[in-house]
Motif scaffolding. Structure first.
Motif, PDB file in Angstrom:
ATOM      1  N   ALA A 147      -3.905 -85.318 118.262  1.00 48.15           N
ATOM      2  CA  ALA A 147      -4.424 -84.158 118.677  1.00 48.15           C
ATOM      3  C   ALA A 147      -3.347 -83.127 119.244  1.00 48.15           C
ATOM      4  O   ALA A 147      -2.313 -83.481 119.755  1.00 48.15           O
ATOM      5  N   GLY A 148      -3.622 -81.755 118.930  1.00 46.98           N
ATOM      6  CA  GLY A 148      -2.778 -80.813 118.994  1.00 46.98           C
ATOM      7  C   GLY A 148      -1.730 -80.391 117.802  1.00 46.98           C
ATOM      8  O   GLY A 148      -1.027 -79.253 117.715  1.00 46.98           O
ATOM      9  N   GLY A 149      -1.796 -81.317 116.767  1.00 51.12           N
ATOM     10  CA  GLY A 149      -1.027 -81.049 115.561  1.00 51.12           C
ATOM     11  C   GLY A 149      -1.777 -80.290 114.624  1.00 51.12           C
ATOM     12  O   GLY A 149      -2.707 -79.664 114.783  1.00 51.12           O
ATOM     13  N   SER A 150      -1.177 -80.198 113.528  1.00 51.46           N
ATOM     14  CA  SER A 150      -1.530 -79.191 112.524  1.00 51.46           C
ATOM     15  C   SER A 150      -1.532 -79.930 111.132  1.00 51.46           C
ATOM     16  O   SER A 150      -0.780 -80.922 110.722  1.00 51.46           O
ATOM     17  N   LEU A 151      -2.455 -79.485 110.317  1.00 55.48           N
ATOM     18  CA  LEU A 151      -2.586 -79.919 108.827  1.00 55.48           C
ATOM     19  C   LEU A 151      -3.011 -78.527 107.994  1.00 55.48           C
ATOM     20  O   LEU A 151      -3.500 -77.752 108.458  1.00 55.48           O
ATOM     21  N   ARG A 152      -2.700 -78.937 106.669  1.00 54.90           N
ATOM     22  CA  ARG A 152      -3.069 -77.862 105.877  1.00 54.90           C
ATOM     23  C   ARG A 152      -3.638 -78.410 104.526  1.00 54.90           C
ATOM     24  O   ARG A 152      -3.220 -79.281 104.019  1.00 54.90           O
ATOM     25  N   LEU A 153      -4.953 -77.914 104.275  1.00 54.62           N
ATOM     26  CA  LEU A 153      -5.468 -78.514 103.051  1.00 54.62           C
ATOM     27  C   LEU A 153      -5.483 -77.425 101.771  1.00 54.62           C
ATOM     28  O   LEU A 153      -5.308 -76.194 102.220  1.00 54.62           O
ATOM     29  N   SER A 154      -5.405 -77.839 100.866  1.00 57.72           N
ATOM     30  CA  SER A 154      -5.379 -76.996  99.533  1.00 57.72           C
ATOM     31  C   SER A 154      -6.541 -76.965  98.582  1.00 57.72           C
ATOM     32  O   SER A 154      -7.119 -78.243  98.698  1.00 57.72           O
ATOM     33  N   CYS A 155      -7.074 -75.941  98.113  1.00 54.63           N
ATOM     34  CA  CYS A 155      -8.161 -75.767  97.255  1.00 54.63           C
ATOM     35  C   CYS A 155      -7.878 -75.196  95.939  1.00 54.63           C
ATOM     36  O   CYS A 155      -7.638 -73.922  95.966  1.00 54.63           O
ATOM     37  N   ALA A 156      -7.836 -75.983  94.776  1.00 60.66           N
ATOM     38  CA  ALA A 156      -7.432 -75.263  93.592  1.00 60.66           C
ATOM     39  C   ALA A 156      -8.695 -75.136  92.520  1.00 60.66           C
ATOM     40  O   ALA A 156      -9.305 -76.087  92.617  1.00 60.66           O
ATOM     41  N   ALA A 157      -8.731 -73.878  92.598  1.00 62.54           N
ATOM     42  CA  ALA A 157     -10.158 -73.565  91.610  1.00 62.54           C
ATOM     43  C   ALA A 157      -9.786 -73.343  90.402  1.00 62.54           C
ATOM     44  O   ALA A 157      -8.670 -72.707  89.906  1.00 62.54           O
ATOM     45  N   SER A 158     -10.466 -73.570  89.295  1.00 65.30           N
ATOM     46  CA  SER A 158     -10.484 -73.309  87.861  1.00 65.30           C
ATOM     47  C   SER A 158     -11.936 -72.940  87.197  1.00 65.30           C
ATOM     48  O   SER A 158     -13.022 -73.482  88.009  1.00 65.30           O
ATOM     49  N   GLY A 159     -11.943 -72.100  86.339  1.00 63.54           N
ATOM     50  CA  GLY A 159     -13.169 -71.812  85.760  1.00 63.54           C
ATOM     51  C   GLY A 159     -13.057 -70.673  84.933  1.00 63.54           C
ATOM     52  O   GLY A 159     -12.023 -69.761  85.145  1.00 63.54           O
ATOM     53  N   ARG A 160     -14.050 -70.157  84.256  1.00 64.64           N
ATOM     54  CA  ARG A 160     -13.887 -68.920  83.339  1.00 64.64           C
ATOM     55  C   ARG A 160     -13.745 -67.746  84.337  1.00 64.64           C
ATOM     56  O   ARG A 160     -12.895 -66.672  83.987  1.00 64.64           O
ATOM     57  N   THR A 161     -14.457 -67.552  85.443  1.00 61.40           N
ATOM     58  CA  THR A 161     -14.424 -66.358  85.987  1.00 61.40           C
ATOM     59  C   THR A 161     -14.618 -66.612  87.571  1.00 61.40           C
ATOM     60  O   THR A 161     -15.486 -67.255  87.895  1.00 61.40           O
ATOM     61  N   LEU A 162     -13.474 -66.420  88.267  1.00 57.21           N
ATOM     62  CA  LEU A 162     -13.466 -66.840  89.765  1.00 57.21           C
ATOM     63  C   LEU A 162     -13.783 -65.725  90.584  1.00 57.21           C
ATOM     64  O   LEU A 162     -14.114 -66.015  91.813  1.00 57.21           O
TER      65      LEU A 162
END
Length: 122
Positions: free
Chosen positions: A14-29
Motif C-alpha cells: 500500500a502506498g506504492g506504485s505500478l505501471r501497466l502497459s497495453c500494446a495495441a495492433s490492428g489495421r486502424t487504431l
C-alpha cells in the motif's frame, strides 16, 4: 479488430506504485478510444480510465482520480496506466480495452486485453 497485449502488474505494498502497459495492433487504431477496466474478486468489472490517441478527452473514475494517470506512446501504439498511492481496494485484474465511443462502457468495448493481476498488500 484491435488486438491488445498487456504487461506489468504484480504485488506491491500500500502506498506504492505500478505501471501497466497495453500494446495495441490492428489495421486502424485511430477511431478507437483506449482505456482500462478492472475486476476485483466477487465484483463486477468497472471502468477505470478512458482516453483517445490524442489524449483528449480523458475520463477517470472517481475512485482513481489524482492517483492514476493514463499516458500513451503513439509511435509504439502503446498506452500506459501509471498507478500511484495504491490501496488494497485497488487489488483487481486490470484489463486494457478499446471501443469506439467515449466514455467507455463495458457494453461498447470492441476488444479486451488478457488481463493482468494487481495485488496491493496492506
Amino acid at each position: 479488430q484491435v488486438r491488445l497485449v498487456e504487461s506489468g502488474g504484480g504485488l506491491v505494498q500500500a502506498g506504492g506504485s505500478l505501471r501497466l502497459s497495453c500494446a495495441a495492433s490492428g489495421r486502424t487504431l485511430g477511431p478507437y478510444y483506449m482505456g482500462w477496466f478492472r475486476q476485483a474478486p466477487g465484483k463486477e468489472r468497472e471502468f477505470v480510465v478512458g482516453t483517445s490517441w490524442s489524449g483528449v478527452p480523458t475520463y477517470y473514475a472517481d475512485a482513481v482520480k489524482g492517483r492514476f494517470t493514463i499516458s500513451r506512446d503513439n509511435a509504439k501504439n502503446t498506452f500506459y496506466l501509471h498507478m500511484n498511492s495504491l490501496k488494497p481496494d485497488d487489488t483487481a485484474v486490470y484489463y486494457c480495452a478499446a471501443g469506439r465511443r467515449q466514455p467507455l462502457t463495458i457494453a461498447t468495448i470492441d476488444s479486451w486485453g488478457q488481463g493482468t493481476q494487481v495485488t496491493v498488500s496492506s
